[in-house]
Design an enzyme around this catalytic site. Structure first.
Site, PDB file in Angstrom:
ATOM      1  N   GLN A 196      38.882  50.253  43.676  1.00 21.39           N
ATOM      2  CA  GLN A 196      39.940  49.323  43.416  1.00 21.39           C
ATOM      3  C   GLN A 196      40.284  48.240  44.321  1.00 21.39           C
ATOM      4  O   GLN A 196      40.051  48.408  45.430  1.00 21.39           O
ATOM      5  CB  GLN A 196      41.499  50.475  43.634  1.00 21.39           C
ATOM      6  CG  GLN A 196      42.812  49.833  42.876  1.00 21.39           C
ATOM      7  CD  GLN A 196      42.527  49.509  41.280  1.00 21.39           C
ATOM      8  OE1 GLN A 196      42.408  50.344  40.438  1.00 21.39           O
ATOM      9  NE2 GLN A 196      43.190  48.258  40.855  1.00 21.39           N
TER      10      GLN A 196
ATOM     11  N   LYS B  24      45.118  55.353  35.631  1.00 20.90           N
ATOM     12  CA  LYS B  24      43.689  55.647  35.267  1.00 20.90           C
ATOM     13  C   LYS B  24      43.397  56.916  35.327  1.00 20.90           C
ATOM     14  O   LYS B  24      42.675  57.386  34.309  1.00 20.90           O
ATOM     15  CB  LYS B  24      42.751  54.635  35.994  1.00 20.90           C
ATOM     16  CG  LYS B  24      42.819  53.265  35.892  1.00 20.90           C
ATOM     17  CD  LYS B  24      41.981  52.333  36.891  1.00 20.90           C
ATOM     18  CE  LYS B  24      42.181  50.829  36.564  1.00 20.90           C
ATOM     19  NZ  LYS B  24      41.796  49.988  37.605  1.00 20.90           N
TER      20      LYS B  24
ATOM     21  N   ASP C 115      33.265  48.930  35.566  1.00 22.39           N
ATOM     22  CA  ASP C 115      34.055  47.434  35.634  1.00 22.39           C
ATOM     23  C   ASP C 115      33.157  46.430  34.941  1.00 22.39           C
ATOM     24  O   ASP C 115      33.789  45.336  34.624  1.00 22.39           O
ATOM     25  CB  ASP C 115      34.511  47.158  36.970  1.00 22.39           C
ATOM     26  CG  ASP C 115      36.050  47.869  37.347  1.00 22.39           C
ATOM     27  OD1 ASP C 115      36.623  48.030  36.359  1.00 22.39           O
ATOM     28  OD2 ASP C 115      36.489  47.827  38.254  1.00 22.39           O
TER      29      ASP C 115
END
Ligand code: NDP
Length: 304
Positions: free
Chosen positions: A103, A59, A126
């Site tokens: 994460q 990422k 997200d």
């Protein structure tokens, strides 16, 4: 001799479609730069899970490549919930960070749901915060979760029509299965499907996959779906990524939830692992970050 009913599969090239998305983002990022805005994405990793480390590294590399300002925060695996909440509060109020994520998975002393609830919904790229989930369900999405959104982009790129299609999704997680079902059942051009959502208690899974025009496998069970469970002409989207020990340089290989070889004998189109859904998930994270920067800085950009 092959099966006379077998279809010639199109291999859906997620890396190529993702590259197109990044090109579009490049233009939006230039527009933002003209207004003095540099989109910022932070990743937070608690602990040292090797797969998670790989994901956040990728990422961050993506950020560098497209011109997003990537920031990474590492916390020890034994960090307390309070330490993580402090980081979250800092990111919520940092004007240079437009979007961020923590994460998953997090160590057991931390409750992921609570983490999500503390992330500012405007920065929740997200799309996991309850406010953003509610907005998605209400057809007023702020951020579409990256994997389902990426799959919609694959359908668009390959002219795979979901209108009136029977779609079977294998997996009901909050990050893939549920938002995917929601998006596909919506009354919209990229929805209008009839959706069946399967899970670990589903009986006769093969009956549900065989009757589908599109199968989306997102269960994390390696090669659960094989050709015998598919009808000829099915579109097969393999979301699964599992590390399986192998005699390779890294000591493992990535395996999906679909047995590619037998499935591709039946499928009209199929995503490989790797190189299918994964690159799209990453591209849509950048997409949401650019959108977040555009919204919060009041600089309109054009995103397809
Ligand atoms: P979760 O573990 O959160 O959810 C798995 C789902 O699959 C659950 O709903 C579970 O059912 C269901 N399931 C498990 N076993 C079976 C079975 N035998 N038959 C039918 N359903 C079953 O997984 P995620 O959604 O987070 O991820 C799924 C996979 O996708 C993983 O391999 C993950 O690594 C990968 N992934 C890939 C991404 C990408 O970009 N390519 C992005 C995100 C995830 P129940 O609810 O009953 O437990």
């Amino acid at each position: 001799m092959g099966d006379p009913l077998s279809a010639m599969s199109t291999i859906i090239d997620g890396a190529q479609v993702a590259s197109g998305v990044r090109d579009d983002l490049g233009e939006a990022i230039e527009t933002l730069a003209d207004h003095g805005v540099s989109p910022g994405l932070a990743t937070v990793l608690v602990g040292d899970d090797p797969a998670s480390e790989t994901y956040v590294n990728m990422k961050q590399r993506d950020c560098e490549e497209v011109g997003v300002n990537g920031v990474h925060v590492d916390l020890d695996g034994d960090a307390s919930p309070a330490e993580l909440y402090e980081t979250i509060e800092e990111l919520n109020t940092d004007p240079e960070i437009h979007g961020y994520l923590v994460q998953d998975p997090v160590p057991e002393q931390i409750e992921y749901g609570e983490v999500i609830r503390r992330i500012s919904p405007e920065k929740d790229v997200d799309g996991f915060h309850p406010e953003n989930v509610a907005r998605l369900v209400a057809r007023d999405a702020r951020f579409k979760p990256c994997t389902p959104h990426g799959i919609q982009k694959l359908f668009e790129a390959y002219d795979i029509d979901t209108e009136g299609a029977d779609v079977t999704i294998v997996g009901r997680s909050s990050i893939v299965g549920k938002p995917m079902a929601n998006l596909l059942m919506q009354k919209s051009v990229d929805g209008n499907a009839t959706v069946t959502v399967c899970h670990s208690r589903t009986t006769d899974l093969a009956e549900k996959t065989r009757r589908a025009d599109i199968v989306i496998a997102a269960c994390g069970v390696t090669e659960l779906i094989d050709g015998s469970m598919l009808s000829v002409g099915t579109t097969v989207i393999d979301v699964g990524i599992s590390r399986v020990e192998a005699d390779t340089e890294k000591g493992y290989e990535l395996v999906g939830d679909v047995d590619f070889e037998s499935a591709s004998e039946k499928a009209s189109a199929i995503t490989p692992v790797p190189g299918g859904v994964g690159p799209m998930t990453r591209a849509m994270l950048l997409y949401n970050t650019v959108m977040a920067a555009s919204e919060s800085e009041g600089v309109p950009v054009e995103l397809p």
